[in-house]
Design a protein around this motif. Structure first.
Motif: not given
Length: 82
Positions: A9-11, A20-27, A71-82
């Motif tokens: 949703s935002k980067v 720093l990546v903001y995802f649509t699920n709030g993570e 790809c957003p899947d790659t970004v999500y799976l490979d990012s370290v969640k905060l």
């Protein structure tokens, strides 16, 4: 379970070629782009001005300009969640 991963949703470009990546699920997550910089398609991102021009593109991908995206899947799976 064939649900898709959350979209971007935002980067925001951060220091040391991380995003720093903001995802649509709030993570939120930190995504390290450095391993990609050796690949020809991502080489121009070694220029800080180019790297910092990151934005959310069509399909909620992470992208730069017209030709570079992750790809957003790659970004999500490979990012370290905060």
């Amino acid at each position: 379970n064939n649900e898709m991963n959350p979209r971007v949703s935002k980067v925001v470009a951060k220091e040391n070629f991380t995003l720093l990546v903001y995802f649509t699920n709030g993570e939120n997550g930190m995504y390290d782009v450095k391993p990609l910089l050796v690949l020809p398609v991502f080489k121009s991102l070694q220029e800080l001005d180019m790297f910092e021009s990151v934005r959310v593109g069509n399909g909620n991908t992470v992208c730069w300009g017209e030709d570079i995206d992750i790809c957003p899947d790659t970004v999500y799976l490979d990012s370290v969640k905060l």
